[in-house]
Write an enzyme that holds these catalytic residues in place. Structure first.
Site, PDB file in Angstrom:
ATOM      1  N   ARG A  54      -6.876   1.978   7.692  1.00  0.00           N
ATOM      2  CA  ARG A  54      -6.930   2.323   6.274  1.00  0.00           C
ATOM      3  C   ARG A  54      -8.031   1.574   5.521  1.00  0.00           C
ATOM      4  NH1 ARG A  54      -2.225   5.475   4.566  1.00  0.00           N
ATOM      5  NH2 ARG A  54      -3.213   5.409   2.528  1.00  0.00           N
ATOM      6  N   LYS A  75       1.127  -9.278   8.803  1.00  0.00           N
ATOM      7  CA  LYS A  75       1.554  -7.920   9.130  1.00  0.00           C
ATOM      8  C   LYS A  75       0.414  -7.297   9.923  1.00  0.00           C
ATOM      9  CE  LYS A  75       2.625  -3.373   7.111  1.00  0.00           C
ATOM     10  NZ  LYS A  75       2.758  -2.586   5.861  1.00  0.00           N
ATOM     11  N   TYR A 131     -13.153  -1.170   1.906  1.00  0.00           N
ATOM     12  CA  TYR A 131     -14.440  -0.598   1.546  1.00  0.00           C
ATOM     13  C   TYR A 131     -15.602  -1.575   1.688  1.00  0.00           C
ATOM     14  CZ  TYR A 131     -18.313   1.791  -0.604  1.00  0.00           C
ATOM     15  OH  TYR A 131     -19.541   2.342  -0.812  1.00  0.00           O
ATOM     16  N   TYR A 152      -2.405  -9.139   5.970  1.00  0.00           N
ATOM     17  CA  TYR A 152      -2.067  -7.749   6.303  1.00  0.00           C
ATOM     18  C   TYR A 152      -3.315  -7.079   6.864  1.00  0.00           C
ATOM     19  CZ  TYR A 152      -0.604  -2.847   5.378  1.00  0.00           C
ATOM     20  OH  TYR A 152      -0.317  -1.514   5.475  1.00  0.00           O
ATOM     21  N   THR A 207       0.826  -1.204   0.000  1.00  0.00           N
ATOM     22  CA  THR A 207       0.000   0.000   0.000  1.00  0.00           C
ATOM     23  C   THR A 207       0.864   1.260   0.000  1.00  0.00           C
ATOM     24  OG1 THR A 207      -0.227  -0.326   2.389  1.00  0.00           O
ATOM     25  CG2 THR A 207      -2.040  -1.063   1.006  1.00  0.00           C
TER      26      THR A 207
END
Length: 290
Positions: free
Chosen positions: A137, A160, A106, A132, A43
């Protein structure tokens, strides 16, 4: 794959085109500075604004530039399971050592949806895969019990965890055992995470101080707590101010100031604002980067 793993930016020209020469030079610099592994098109690498072909090309170029000197982890996550499978297949084809897959953003899947998403990708592509979790975010938080279920899938090898919640690190380790890799995704708490048993830090800060981040991680992984904390204190203001605006806006500006990349960044991200520039400039000067 333990230690300081840089979440590499994707350098771009002022018009937004990928700067291939600077990309290759960044990889060489990280190898020389002691970075232990590289994430290509995570990202931080602006994966959300690269098209499929560009995405594959950047991953391929990083693998080529690394020349086997350090592992390369390809960012292949998507909020479409089909797209994530495609990107993961391409990364395997091109020689990535592993893939890093961000939680779908989203569409906010349930925990069962997350399990089914990741299991489908793992079953479709035989390559080591790293989960992850970055709910700040993605608006999607993968809970430790879901991680525990996914850890039973043979080629899902780690996570992560970017919540900055150290209790999460402890719980995931207890649930998933010592063979499951845990990486901090939060530079500010990475030292404490590693001292608690995490295996490394997938780092934004490592973009600008790779040698220092490698030393911090090496000390923490050896259990040298005082040394790790002392080294980290020298750069903890970077952990904070590299997020003065949305990542990767500040880190790309910092690298431009260091003469390592051009000014390019893609909309809807915009260049670092003047007030934020002053904040980050002062921090970089204090850390000996300017």
């Amino acid at each position: 794959m333990r230690g300081s793993i840089v979440a590499l930016v994707t350098p771009m020209h002022a018009d937004g085109a990928v700067d291939w020469d600077r990309l290759r030079k960044l990889v060489d610099w990280h190898v020389a500075e002691g970075t232990h592994a590289i994430v290509a098109v995570g990202t931080t690498g602006e994966s959300a604004t690269l098209g499929f072909e560009e995405h594959d090309l950047v991953v391929r170029e990083v693998i080529s530039a690394a020349r086997g000197r350090v592992p390369v982890i390809a960012g292949t996550g998507a909020n479409s399971t089909e797209e994530a499978i495609r990107l993961t297949r391409d990364a395997k084809r091109d020689g990535a050592d592993a893939c890093l897959l961000v939680t779908p953003y989203y569409n906010k899947p349930t925990q069962e949806g997350l399990y089914q998403h990741y299991r489908a990708i793992a079953e479709a592509v035989e390559i080591p895969q790293i989960l992850y979790n970055v709910p700040g975010r993605t608006a999607c938080d993968m809970l430790p019990e879901t991680v525990e279920r996914l850890a039973q899938v043979p080629n899902i090898v780690g996570i992560k965890e970017a919540t900055g919640n150290l209790e999460r690190i402890r719980e995931i380790r207890e649930r998933c055992g010592t063979n499951f890799l845990i990486y901090s995704g939060d530079d500010a708490t990475a030292v404490e995470a590693m001292l608690m048993g995490a295996d490394g830090d997938i780092s934004v800060t490592a973009n600008v101080v790779p040698k220092k981040m490698a030393a911090v991680c090496e000390a923490a992984l050896k259990g040298e707590a005082s040394l790790a904390r002392s080294l980290d204190a020298q750069i903890n203001s970077l952990h904070r101010d590299l997020f003065v605006e949305s990542n990767p806006i500040p880190v790309k500006w910092a690298l431009q100031q260091m003469g390592l990349i051009d000014s390019g960044i893609r909309l809807p991200l915009t260049p670092l604002s003047k007030p934020a520039q002053q904040v980050l400039r002062d921090t970089m000067a204090n850390c000996g980067l300017l």
